[in-house]
Scaffold this motif. Structure first.
Motif, PDB file in Angstrom:
ATOM      1  N   ALA A 177       0.838  -1.208   0.000  1.00 27.39           N
ATOM      2  CA  ALA A 177       0.000   0.000   0.000  1.00 27.39           C
ATOM      3  C   ALA A 177       0.870   1.255   0.000  1.00 27.39           C
ATOM      4  O   ALA A 177       0.574   2.228  -0.707  1.00 27.39           O
ATOM      5  CB  ALA A 177      -0.931  -0.003   1.207  1.00 27.39           C
ATOM      6  N   PHE A 178       1.937   1.229   0.778  1.00 25.75           N
ATOM      7  CA  PHE A 178       2.849   2.378   0.796  1.00 25.75           C
ATOM      8  C   PHE A 178       3.538   2.548  -0.560  1.00 25.75           C
ATOM      9  O   PHE A 178       3.730   3.675  -1.031  1.00 25.75           O
ATOM     10  CB  PHE A 178       3.869   2.223   1.923  1.00 25.75           C
ATOM     11  N   GLU A 179       3.898   1.457  -1.191  1.00 27.41           N
ATOM     12  CA  GLU A 179       4.517   1.533  -2.517  1.00 27.41           C
ATOM     13  C   GLU A 179       3.533   2.115  -3.534  1.00 27.41           C
ATOM     14  O   GLU A 179       3.913   2.936  -4.382  1.00 27.41           O
ATOM     15  CB  GLU A 179       4.989   0.147  -2.945  1.00 27.41           C
ATOM     16  N   ASN A 180       2.275   1.713  -3.455  1.00 24.96           N
ATOM     17  CA  ASN A 180       1.247   2.299  -4.322  1.00 24.96           C
ATOM     18  C   ASN A 180       1.167   3.807  -4.144  1.00 24.96           C
ATOM     19  O   ASN A 180       1.093   4.569  -5.114  1.00 24.96           O
ATOM     20  CB  ASN A 180      -0.121   1.694  -4.008  1.00 24.96           C
ATOM     21  N   SER A 181       1.171   4.238  -2.902  1.00 27.82           N
ATOM     22  CA  SER A 181       1.027   5.666  -2.618  1.00 27.82           C
ATOM     23  C   SER A 181       2.192   6.469  -3.180  1.00 27.82           C
ATOM     24  O   SER A 181       2.004   7.587  -3.683  1.00 27.82           O
ATOM     25  CB  SER A 181       0.894   5.885  -1.105  1.00 27.82           C
ATOM     26  N   ILE A 182       3.386   5.918  -3.115  1.00 20.69           N
ATOM     27  CA  ILE A 182       4.563   6.604  -3.683  1.00 20.69           C
ATOM     28  C   ILE A 182       4.391   6.774  -5.186  1.00 20.69           C
ATOM     29  O   ILE A 182       4.671   7.850  -5.744  1.00 20.69           O
ATOM     30  CB  ILE A 182       5.846   5.817  -3.363  1.00 20.69           C
ATOM     31  N   MET A 183       3.913   5.731  -5.858  1.00 25.63           N
ATOM     32  CA  MET A 183       3.734   5.822  -7.314  1.00 25.63           C
ATOM     33  C   MET A 183       2.628   6.806  -7.680  1.00 25.63           C
ATOM     34  O   MET A 183       2.754   7.566  -8.655  1.00 25.63           O
ATOM     35  CB  MET A 183       3.451   4.430  -7.880  1.00 25.63           C
ATOM     36  N   VAL A 184       1.550   6.809  -6.923  1.00 24.96           N
ATOM     37  CA  VAL A 184       0.456   7.748  -7.192  1.00 24.96           C
ATOM     38  C   VAL A 184       0.915   9.179  -6.970  1.00 24.96           C
ATOM     39  O   VAL A 184       0.591  10.084  -7.755  1.00 24.96           O
ATOM     40  CB  VAL A 184      -0.773   7.408  -6.328  1.00 24.96           C
ATOM     41  N   ALA A 211      -9.147   7.956 -11.973  1.00 26.03           N
ATOM     42  CA  ALA A 211      -8.749   7.998 -13.389  1.00 26.03           C
ATOM     43  C   ALA A 211      -7.239   8.123 -13.532  1.00 26.03           C
ATOM     44  O   ALA A 211      -6.637   7.533 -14.454  1.00 26.03           O
ATOM     45  CB  ALA A 211      -9.449   9.157 -14.094  1.00 26.03           C
ATOM     46  N   VAL A 212      -6.605   8.887 -12.653  1.00 27.36           N
ATOM     47  CA  VAL A 212      -5.145   8.992 -12.677  1.00 27.36           C
ATOM     48  C   VAL A 212      -4.520   7.635 -12.352  1.00 27.36           C
ATOM     49  O   VAL A 212      -3.590   7.177 -13.031  1.00 27.36           O
ATOM     50  CB  VAL A 212      -4.658  10.059 -11.670  1.00 27.36           C
ATOM     51  N   MET A 213      -5.051   6.986 -11.339  1.00 27.94           N
ATOM     52  CA  MET A 213      -4.498   5.694 -10.920  1.00 27.94           C
ATOM     53  C   MET A 213      -4.672   4.627 -12.001  1.00 27.94           C
ATOM     54  O   MET A 213      -3.812   3.757 -12.179  1.00 27.94           O
ATOM     55  CB  MET A 213      -5.155   5.247  -9.615  1.00 27.94           C
ATOM     56  N   ARG A 214      -5.750   4.720 -12.746  1.00 28.26           N
ATOM     57  CA  ARG A 214      -5.964   3.723 -13.787  1.00 28.26           C
ATOM     58  C   ARG A 214      -4.898   3.810 -14.879  1.00 28.26           C
ATOM     59  O   ARG A 214      -4.540   2.805 -15.493  1.00 28.26           O
ATOM     60  CB  ARG A 214      -7.353   3.866 -14.403  1.00 28.26           C
ATOM     61  N   GLU A 215      -4.374   5.022 -15.107  1.00 28.40           N
ATOM     62  CA  GLU A 215      -3.339   5.198 -16.126  1.00 28.40           C
ATOM     63  C   GLU A 215      -2.020   4.534 -15.741  1.00 28.40           C
ATOM     64  O   GLU A 215      -1.190   4.252 -16.600  1.00 28.40           O
ATOM     65  CB  GLU A 215      -3.111   6.689 -16.410  1.00 28.40           C
ATOM     66  N   ILE A 216      -1.826   4.283 -14.449  1.00 27.02           N
ATOM     67  CA  ILE A 216      -0.579   3.632 -14.010  1.00 27.02           C
ATOM     68  C   ILE A 216      -0.854   2.277 -13.370  1.00 27.02           C
ATOM     69  O   ILE A 216      -0.008   1.730 -12.670  1.00 27.02           O
ATOM     70  CB  ILE A 216       0.211   4.540 -13.031  1.00 27.02           C
ATOM     71  N   GLU A 217      -2.045   1.720 -13.622  1.00 23.59           N
ATOM     72  CA  GLU A 217      -2.452   0.521 -12.882  1.00 23.59           C
ATOM     73  C   GLU A 217      -1.542  -0.671 -13.124  1.00 23.59           C
ATOM     74  O   GLU A 217      -1.413  -1.546 -12.251  1.00 23.59           O
ATOM     75  CB  GLU A 217      -3.899   0.156 -13.195  1.00 23.59           C
ATOM     76  N   PHE A 268       0.020   6.935 -19.724  1.00 24.83           N
ATOM     77  CA  PHE A 268       1.381   6.493 -19.420  1.00 24.83           C
ATOM     78  C   PHE A 268       2.285   6.649 -20.636  1.00 24.83           C
ATOM     79  O   PHE A 268       3.446   7.022 -20.511  1.00 24.83           O
ATOM     80  CB  PHE A 268       1.363   5.034 -18.945  1.00 24.83           C
ATOM     81  N   GLU A 269       1.751   6.391 -21.818  1.00 23.59           N
ATOM     82  CA  GLU A 269       2.536   6.494 -23.050  1.00 23.59           C
ATOM     83  C   GLU A 269       2.704   7.944 -23.485  1.00 23.59           C
ATOM     84  O   GLU A 269       3.711   8.297 -24.098  1.00 23.59           O
ATOM     85  CB  GLU A 269       1.854   5.699 -24.169  1.00 23.59           C
ATOM     86  N   HIS A 270       1.744   8.787 -23.173  1.00 25.82           N
ATOM     87  CA  HIS A 270       1.799  10.210 -23.530  1.00 25.82           C
ATOM     88  C   HIS A 270       1.489  11.046 -22.285  1.00 25.82           C
ATOM     89  O   HIS A 270       0.405  11.631 -22.147  1.00 25.82           O
ATOM     90  CB  HIS A 270       0.804  10.514 -24.653  1.00 25.82           C
ATOM     91  N   PRO A 271       2.456  11.121 -21.368  1.00 25.40           N
ATOM     92  CA  PRO A 271       2.223  11.822 -20.094  1.00 25.40           C
ATOM     93  C   PRO A 271       2.283  13.335 -20.254  1.00 25.40           C
ATOM     94  O   PRO A 271       2.649  13.855 -21.325  1.00 25.40           O
ATOM     95  CB  PRO A 271       3.376  11.315 -19.224  1.00 25.40           C
TER      96      PRO A 271
END
Length: 572
Positions: free
Chosen positions: A257-264, A326-332, A365-368
């Motif tokens: 969960a902490f790793e997820n939060s860092i990526m978000v 929606a942001v999280m889905r782009e890096i899911e 993710f491909e076009h950030p």
């Protein structure tokens, strides 16, 4: 859990004198006896309402929506106050009191008859302090944020807190009058809620949502939107079920969960303060997180959200574009989708149907929005235990740079000298401020994004490298190196920097070095004498004695580690 005795019954379920005492005085509020019979979970509503904390001043009203939800779900809501930290008013800095507020929260929860808790958070430090305190008790807990304010309008343009720094520069150079400055004040802060950009308050709201501690969309629904009250109502309903399911914080706050939060946070271009607070929360839970994790998990994620200060727009706009899901889905594909959240579903479940409605706000993710995001962790002889920078908010041409140091020994010297026309400084210099770390300026204030000299602003210079052991506001921007550890006040290498020294910054290679010989460094170290700090009583004295350094989360050493939810025995 169905047959498990509710924790609150250790108080209200007693017979004889003890039960009489616990129930009788509560009944003076007009509460009927059946509320105490153990069939309704007692839900504590931990409220940081305060008129001295403008971001949270609407929490009285929001708490009523929570109570309606608790009642509907068959719970028994009881609201209680804790210390409230207003970032824009409290001196010397709200961060000084984060740990104190967390102790208030921890002991209030531990000492009182509640089975689950709603944590009402808004302004910057209220979120980490409440989560840190609740984590140390480990009851079922759900976070409800207050929401961002509506975007301001000034002279035909949208404005928010990030514009404060621009307005200050324009005022300094005569482009903005005092009267216009005052007009902008009201235009910017035009509704209830916390800061409109992805500052620390919204970063913290996103942090708890990405950790799984809040319901989907918690991070972005504006405070003034009626859907914020709907979320409060739903949170009240859900916490009752969490108690029945025994869904405690340790089941949610896992390493993944902490790793997820860092990526978000990387995808959002969130505040650098995120590092300090997430680290402190992890250490309260006994989860091993350090600076290398922030660099590693941020490095793979580009900037997805086009929100200030890293982007162009505002958190309100982000909500209309699809919000955090929606942001999280782009890096899911990078997230741990199996992490459980407070609604009983996984992160993957919560974002599976999320849609983006505006590609100007949410990239792919491909076009950030930008290739660089997140937080870069620097190491070198100037910061043996690390320092941080936010590349997405920095100037690309300064990410690899060597320049001469212009040193300010403390904040007072900076204020006295920065606009002196005789100050030996140009746009290639590296501004260095000492003694603004956790102990040097107790609490580690947000002064790291030092304003530039007037003579350089008048030349059109907008950014320079700035280095300190302090913090900066999440609404700030620029090529700013922060959290240098160990800090200068305790003899960290930053203390040894002198005017004219060459400093090398190399963000791609994660390096920050003072270009002097090892022999010269040792010579300066031997000559170092710490300043005597004028604090010998009360909380500040405790802070100086017990606080950890920036790379450890600036928490108290005696609060690290979860201590469980056992009830203190009464003496009635």
């Amino acid at each position: 859990m169905k047959d498990k005795k509710l924790r609150s019954q250790e108080w209200y379920g007693r017979k004889g004198k003890d039960g009489f005492i616990y129930r009788s005085w509560m009944k003076n509020q007009g509460l009927p006896h059946h509320l105490f019979n153990g069939e309704k979970p007692v839900i504590g509503i931990c409220n940081t309402y305060s008129e001295l904390t403008p971001c949270n001043a609407h929490f009285r009203d929001l708490a009523e929506a929570v109570k309606r939800g608790v009642w509907e779900a068959g719970g028994f809501p009881l609201e209680f106050p804790v210390m409230s930290l207003g970032e824009c008013s409290i001196k010397p800095t709200a961060m000084l009191f984060r740990n104190l507020a967390s102790m208030d929260v921890e002991e209030s929860i531990r000492a009182n008859p509640m089975d689950g808790v709603i944590l009402m958070c808004g302004c910057d430090k209220t979120t980490p302090s409440l989560v840190m305190g609740a984590a140390s008790v480990n009851l079922p807990s759900l976070v409800l944020s207050g929401g961002p304010m509506l975007v301001g309008r000034f002279k035909g343009k949208k404005i928010g807190t990030s514009d404060v720094w621009r307005f200050a520069e324009d005022f300094k150079t005569g482009k903005l009058s005092q009267e216009e400055f005052i007009e902008a004040e009201a235009a910017m802060s035009r509704s209830i809620g916390h800061c409109a950009p992805m500052g620390t308050a919204s970063t913290m709201a996103a942090m708890v949502e990405s950790l799984g501690l809040a319901l989907p969309d918690n991070a972005t629904i504006p405070a003034a939107d009626s859907r914020r009250k709907v979320m409060a109502h739903m949170a009240g309903m859900r916490i009752v079920d969490m108690v029945k399911e025994d869904l405690t914080m340790d089941k949610i706050l896992t390493k993944k969960a902490f790793e997820n939060s860092i990526m978000v946070n990387a995808a959002l271009g969130g505040s650098t303060n995120f590092i300090l607070h997430l680290t402190a929360i992890a250490k309260r839970m006994g989860v091993d997180i350090d600076l290398t994790d922030f660099d590693h998990f941020s490095a793979k994620i580009p900037l997805i959200a086009n929100v200030q200060p890293s982007g162009e727009h505002w958190v309100e706009d982000l909500f209309y574009a699809g919000g955090l899901p929606a942001v999280m889905r782009e890096i899911e594909k990078h997230l741990h989708r199996d992490c459980i959240t407070v609604n009983g579903k996984t992160i993957g479940d919560n974002i599976s149907q999320a849609e983006c409605y505006d590609r100007n706000l949410i990239g792919t993710f491909e076009h950030p929005i930008k290739p660089d995001s997140g937080i870069a962790v620097l190491k070198g002889n100037l910061c043996p235990n690390g320092a941080v920078i936010k590349p997405s908010a920095a100037s690309p041409h300064l990410l690899v740079h060597t320049g001469k140091a212009v040193v300010f020994e403390n904040i007072d010297e900076y204020k006295a000298k920065i606009d002196d026309p005789n100050l030996d400084i140009d746009e290639n210099s590296v501004m260095v401020m000492k003694n603004v770390g956790p102990k040097g300026y107790p609490g580690m204030p947000e002064v790291g994004n030092m304003g530039l000299p007037q003579k350089l602003l008048e030349k059109g210079i907008k950014d320079m490298i700035r280095i300190s052991d302090g913090r900066m506001s999440g609404t700030g921007y620029g090529t700013v190196v922060l959290h240098v550890s160990p800090e200068s006040a305790i003899g960290g290498p930053l203390a040894f920097v002198q005017n004219g020294d060459q400093i090398s910054l190399d963000v791609p290679n994660r390096k920050l070095d003072l270009l002097i010989s090892d022999e010269e460094m040792e010579k300066r170290k031997a000559a170092f004498k710490p300043e005597s700090l004028p604090y010998n009583r009360g909380y500040v004295n405790l802070f100086l004695d017990k606080v950890n350094q920036a790379h450890e989360g600036v928490d108290f050493d005696f609060l690290v580690g979860s201590s469980g939810s056992e009830v203190k025995r009464d003496s009635h």
